[in-house]
Scaffold this motif. Sequence first.
Motif, mmCIF file in Angstrom:
data_model
loop_
_atom_site.group_PDB
_atom_site.id
_atom_site.type_symbol
_atom_site.label_atom_id
_atom_site.label_comp_id
_atom_site.label_asym_id
_atom_site.label_seq_id
_atom_site.Cartn_x
_atom_site.Cartn_y
_atom_site.Cartn_z
ATOM 1 N N UNK A 133 0.856 -1.172 0.045
ATOM 2 C CA UNK A 133 0.177 0.160 -0.082
ATOM 3 C C UNK A 133 0.854 1.265 0.002
ATOM 4 N N UNK A 134 1.989 1.172 -0.490
ATOM 5 C CA UNK A 134 2.798 2.300 -0.815
ATOM 6 C C UNK A 134 2.292 3.533 -1.574
ATOM 7 N N UNK A 135 2.285 4.579 -0.697
ATOM 8 C CA UNK A 135 1.824 6.000 -1.531
ATOM 9 C C UNK A 135 2.822 6.712 -2.149
ATOM 10 N N UNK A 136 2.263 7.578 -2.917
ATOM 11 C CA UNK A 136 3.728 8.489 -3.742
ATOM 12 C C UNK A 136 4.605 9.008 -2.637
ATOM 13 N N UNK A 137 5.735 9.007 -3.139
ATOM 14 C CA UNK A 137 7.033 8.993 -2.285
ATOM 15 C C UNK A 137 8.216 9.302 -3.095
ATOM 16 N N UNK A 138 9.248 9.992 -2.771
ATOM 17 C CA UNK A 138 10.534 10.064 -3.319
ATOM 18 C C UNK A 138 11.439 8.849 -2.617
ATOM 19 N N UNK A 139 12.109 8.250 -3.609
ATOM 20 C CA UNK A 139 12.910 6.964 -3.176
ATOM 21 C C UNK A 139 14.444 7.427 -3.713
ATOM 22 N N UNK A 140 15.416 7.156 -2.637
ATOM 23 C CA UNK A 140 16.867 7.219 -2.925
ATOM 24 C C UNK A 140 17.341 6.128 -2.548
ATOM 25 N N UNK A 141 18.345 5.374 -3.278
ATOM 26 C CA UNK A 141 18.856 4.265 -3.056
ATOM 27 C C UNK A 141 20.466 4.474 -3.368
ATOM 28 N N UNK A 142 21.287 4.009 -2.020
ATOM 29 C CA UNK A 142 22.646 3.944 -2.042
ATOM 30 C C UNK A 142 23.141 2.528 -2.895
ATOM 31 N N UNK A 143 23.859 2.930 -3.770
ATOM 32 C CA UNK A 143 24.549 1.722 -4.466
ATOM 33 C C UNK A 143 25.634 1.078 -4.040
ATOM 34 N N UNK A 144 25.880 -0.358 -4.368
ATOM 35 C CA UNK A 144 26.974 -0.581 -3.690
ATOM 36 C C UNK A 144 28.412 0.071 -4.183
ATOM 37 N N UNK A 145 28.387 0.603 -5.172
ATOM 38 C CA UNK A 145 29.550 1.419 -5.709
ATOM 39 C C UNK A 145 29.539 2.720 -4.983
ATOM 40 N N UNK A 146 28.625 3.180 -4.078
ATOM 41 C CA UNK A 146 28.524 4.303 -3.295
ATOM 42 C C UNK A 146 28.113 5.520 -3.966
ATOM 43 N N UNK A 147 27.274 5.416 -5.125
ATOM 44 C CA UNK A 147 26.493 6.319 -5.757
ATOM 45 C C UNK A 147 25.347 6.251 -5.306
ATOM 46 N N UNK A 148 24.572 7.599 -5.162
ATOM 47 C CA UNK A 148 23.418 7.680 -4.960
ATOM 48 C C UNK A 148 22.333 7.985 -6.000
ATOM 49 N N UNK A 149 21.266 7.255 -6.176
ATOM 50 C CA UNK A 149 20.426 7.502 -7.369
ATOM 51 C C UNK A 149 18.905 7.703 -6.518
ATOM 52 N N UNK A 150 17.995 8.300 -7.438
ATOM 53 C CA UNK A 150 16.746 8.323 -6.717
ATOM 54 C C UNK A 150 15.579 8.885 -7.630
ATOM 55 N N UNK A 151 14.386 8.792 -7.455
ATOM 56 C CA UNK A 151 13.513 9.337 -8.306
ATOM 57 C C UNK A 151 12.124 9.298 -7.478
#
Length: 253
Positions: A133-151
Amino acid sequence: MPHAPTTVTQVVIVLLLVLPGVTYQFVRERARGPVPGHKDLGERILRAVTAGIALDALYVLLAGPWLVRLVYDRRRGWLTGATDNPRTTALVATTLLIVVPAAAAWIASWLSSRGSRSTYDPIPTAWDKVFQRRSHCLVRARMKSGLWVGGYYGERSYTSGYPEAADLYLQTTWSVSSAGRFDYPLPRSGGIYIRMDDVEFLDFVEVPPGTEEGDTADARDTTAVGPQREEGVPARRESTRADAGSADAASGR
């Protein structure tokens, strides 16, 4: 003494004798939750067969002669009694093959769980639970390489479910700084695909849905979710730059 089952009808009868145990085992697993033995198919089959034998023996003790008349007649053959009384047969089959085994499984699970403070949730993984039941949100992910991505996770986003491998599609990509701060949605973004095998952890930032008149999902992707005051979600920088340009023009610079 009837002959051993050889025809399709007789084989079906044998399967019906096994069904009470299958129903019991299925409901028992759902009510109790997973245990180490569930990973072994042979053990699960053995449990189902054992439960089926116990239930069939109970049925024979309570109503043996009457049940035999429904299944077999020495002069007319198999299932003639069931053909003569179809409604009674359907009621008996539903009760003995489904209702009684399911009730027995629930009672056994309830008795075994008495006094236990833990509860079982049938949702298979935390991943499925989070996005159920996930509502709208911003998601950021820390990759194993250390890079941050999100959307932005919205109506057009998608996430996998068990038993498929965990992955996530975010419908709009955001620029995320090296410190993990959301900056602004990237123009003309077609979204971003994230494989959880490449991710160390995810972070969810709740954002209110757009409330402006005529607001749409596309507008929320690029404007309404941008100027947030929550920590880690600074306002879009384009508007600040525009204001600075207007002030320079007014001062004659």
